[in-house]
Design a protein around this motif. Structure first.
Motif: not given
Length: 653
Positions: A401-413, A479-485, A490-493
């Protein structure tokens, strides 16, 4: 013959040399000979940080058109203005800017040939630009001024305040000088107690630990493919490290038609677990220009406002006294662009909005009501608290759930910073830069409390500015989004905590963003740059002078708080080193400029037309040096024969 030694030949030393060349005709007596020694083991121009020999994966975080080493009509300086090309202008037409010399490296030459004004160049490209700036500065030295470059380090500096200074080099050679300047650039420091303890833990258990370091110099080969690695820090050092651990190990990015990235791993990457205090990466740089006319800055935090602050009785605090005015200035830049470039998203004429905006303080409810009335969309309103703490109060049920939230945040930015419809963000950025033109004066007055300097200026403000204004290019976030996918990152918070488990020799990461969740790793990198500490400096000259009691760390003392900044104390007027052996008075023959000093102007190059503080410092220092050299007796300089015997060269382009 007068003699000047400049220790440090990177952008700051090069910028000082340019100002010496610009001011020499006015301030050196007719016929006065001056010899300058430039000391640095790295190539002049780029120096250590911007040397050509580094990975081509490492990029600048400014567009090529936003990088200059030259004064312009905005520069509030006493000396002559000498305009020059930005990185983009120079790269586009190198032969028209003497002294011309073709770039030797074919790959670098090809990059410069295709560099667009809005591209984010490699650091190697900036190195080529700085090499040219250095050669131009040398070419512009008037005839009585000559220069010798010493490709070695300085070990020691000695000499009486009223007599010649002696600079000892690693070769054992000694240079005698009338004046000495320390333009040392960004410096490393020995690990502090906390990092030293972590390093000892890593050694006991055969684990990998990297304290704060310069990414381009870090030894990363010991981190094994597939190893679990914690990166503590989400800023520019993190961005560099990720590039080196992914593309640097053979991975590659591909792009879909919609501009999103896909990462194809090589299999040699570690698994990168990243977290920080905010838990999100720095905001990316915008890659567009203003859509409306530039805001007339400053309006609320200019010289007159700073003067009013300094005339107030009692001590000052940055957040209480200055920040409301600084915030209003940033808001002015933001809303000026929004109302002029995107008026369809506002409900009031600009003049009517501005009349009320002028009347209210930043934290007055009337101002919030005005913005709410005039700017209907929440996404178009400037909210510093939301920007500064994007994960505050959020808790996630599981890591995915955290990974999904951070991906949305980074994509929006990344999307917002690439969309000119949100060019108000660039208006805010430009206003943010304008604040740095005033802060040095506020600091130099000595009115900020020790606690405010420690926690608010050096702490919160520096971090907040970097988070908003010193982020990576937008493509790095994609690129960070692609690396996460791909599962490589992996995002820690937020509010990351890393502890050490002696039982099994692992680093353990946790965050309140993921209650009860723990990540164990066998490698830990402090993914941020080292902060300079005079007590732990790696520079041998500073360490030697500190032991001799000839310089002092900035220490600000209040009745209830003491702040040791780790910075070298200098006179803010011209950079003279304050010498404890002279009762804390400025040393008449020694200056220091750059991020290791309490002047706190970090960038040695700047965005054009921003009245850059570093250029103002360079000009003031150059004029002080030339006046002192004109008045002093000669300290001695090497003859032509001595230079030839020593294998030195007098630099001419």
């Amino acid at each position: 013959m007068r003699t000047l030694v400049i220790i440090g030949a990177g952008p700051r030393g090069t910028g000082l040399l340019e100002r010496l060349a610009a001011n020499a005709a006015e301030l050196l007596p007719t016929g006065q000979r001056l010899h300058i020694h430039l000391v640095d083991p790295h190539p002049p121009g780029g120096g250590r940080i911007w040397r050509e020999r580094q990975s081509p994966l490492l990029r600048m975080n400014s567009m090529a058109e936003d990088v200059t080493m030259f004064t312009d009509e905005s520069s509030a300086i006493e000396g002559p203005i000498r305009p020059g090309p930005s990185l983009a202008q120079w790269a586009a037409d190198q032969p028209s800017f003497p002294p011309y010399r073709p770039v030797a490296d074919p790959a670098l030459r090809a990059e410069l040939a295709r560099l667009a004004p809005t591209d984010f160049a490699t650091r190697r490209a900036q190195s080529a630009y700085l090499d040219w700036v250095f050669r131009r500065a040398v070419a512009e030295l008037p005839a009585p001024v000559t220069l010798t470059v010493h490709r070695e380090s300085a070990l020691a500096l000695a000499g009486p305040a009223d007599g010649p200074q002696r600079v000892t080099l690693t070769s054992g050679r000694e240079l005698m000088a009338d004046q000495v300047v320390l333009t040392l650039g960004h410096l490393g420091s020995a690990p502090d107690e906390r990092h030293a303890a972590t390093a000892a833990f890593a050694r006991r258990h055969g684990r990998y630990h990297l304290p704060p370091a310069f990414s381009s110099e870090a030894e990363l080969a010991a981190v094994a493919p597939g190893e679990q690695l914690i990166l503590r820090g989400f800023g520019l050092a993190f961005v560099d490290l990720v590039a080196l651990f992914t593309e640097g190990r053979g991975g590659r990015f591909a792009y879909r038609p919609d501009g999103s990235a896909i990462y194809h791993p090589s299999g040699r990457e570690p698994v990168l677990h990243v977290g920080s205090r905010r838990g999100v990466p720095y905001h990316s740089k915008t890659d567009y220009r203003l859509q409306g006319p530039p805001a007339p800055l400053p309006r609320y935090f200019g010289p007159a406002t700073v003067e009013e602050l300094l005339n107030r009785p009692g001590p000052l605090e940055l957040r209480r006294d200055a920040w409301p005015l600084m915030a209003k200035e940033i808001g002015f830049g933001y809303y000026h662009e929004l109302f002029h470039a995107h008026p369809e998203r506002t409900t009031l004429p600009w003049a009517a909005f501005l009349a009320d905006y002028d009347r209210y303080g930043w934290y007055q409810p009337e101002l919030a009501a005005l913005v709410e009335r005039a700017v209907p969309q929440v996404a178009d309103r400037l909210d510093f608290e939301r920007l500064d703490h994007p994960l505050a109060g959020l808790r996630f049920a599981d890591p995915e759930q955290l990974q999904q939230h951070l991906r949305q945040y980074i994509r929006a930015d990344a999307d917002r910073r690439a969309d000119p419809a949100y060019s108000a963000d660039l208006g805010a950025f430009l206003a943010l830069l304008s604040l740095y033109g005033q802060l040095p004066r506020l600091l130099a007055a000595g009115r900020l409390t020790a606690r405010s300097i420690a926690g608010e200026l050096d702490g919160w403000w520096h971090g907040f500015f970097s988070f908003l204004a010193s982020g990576p290019p937008g493509f790095r976030l994609r690129e960070l989004l692609a690396l996460s996918e791909a599962g490589v990152v992996r995002f820690l918070g937020a509010d990351l905590s890393v502890t050490e488990d002696e039982a099994n020799g692992t680093f353990v990461a946790s965050s309140p963003s993921l209650p009860g969740h723990r990540v164990r790793a066998t490698a830990l990198i402090e993914a941020y740059l080292p902060r300079h500490s005079l007590q732990r400096t790696e520079d041998q000259v500073l360490a030697q002078l500190l032991r001799a009691g000839r310089l002092a760390e900035e220490v600000v003392v209040d009745p209830d708080f003491t702040h040791r900044s780790g910075l070298l104390t200098t006179d803010p007027a011209d950079g003279r080193v304050l010498d404890p052996a002279l009762g804390g008075a400025p040393h008449p023959r020694r200056l220091a400029l750059g991020p290791h000093t309490n002047a706190r102007a970090f960038a040695a190059f700047a965005r054009p037309r921003t009245n850059a503080p570093a250029f103002r410092q360079n000009d003031a220092a150059a004029r002080a040096l030339l006046r002192a050299l004109a008045a002093s007796g000669p300290a001695g300089s090497p003859t032509t024969g001595e230079r030839m015997a020593a294998g030195l060269t007098t630099a001419r382009p």
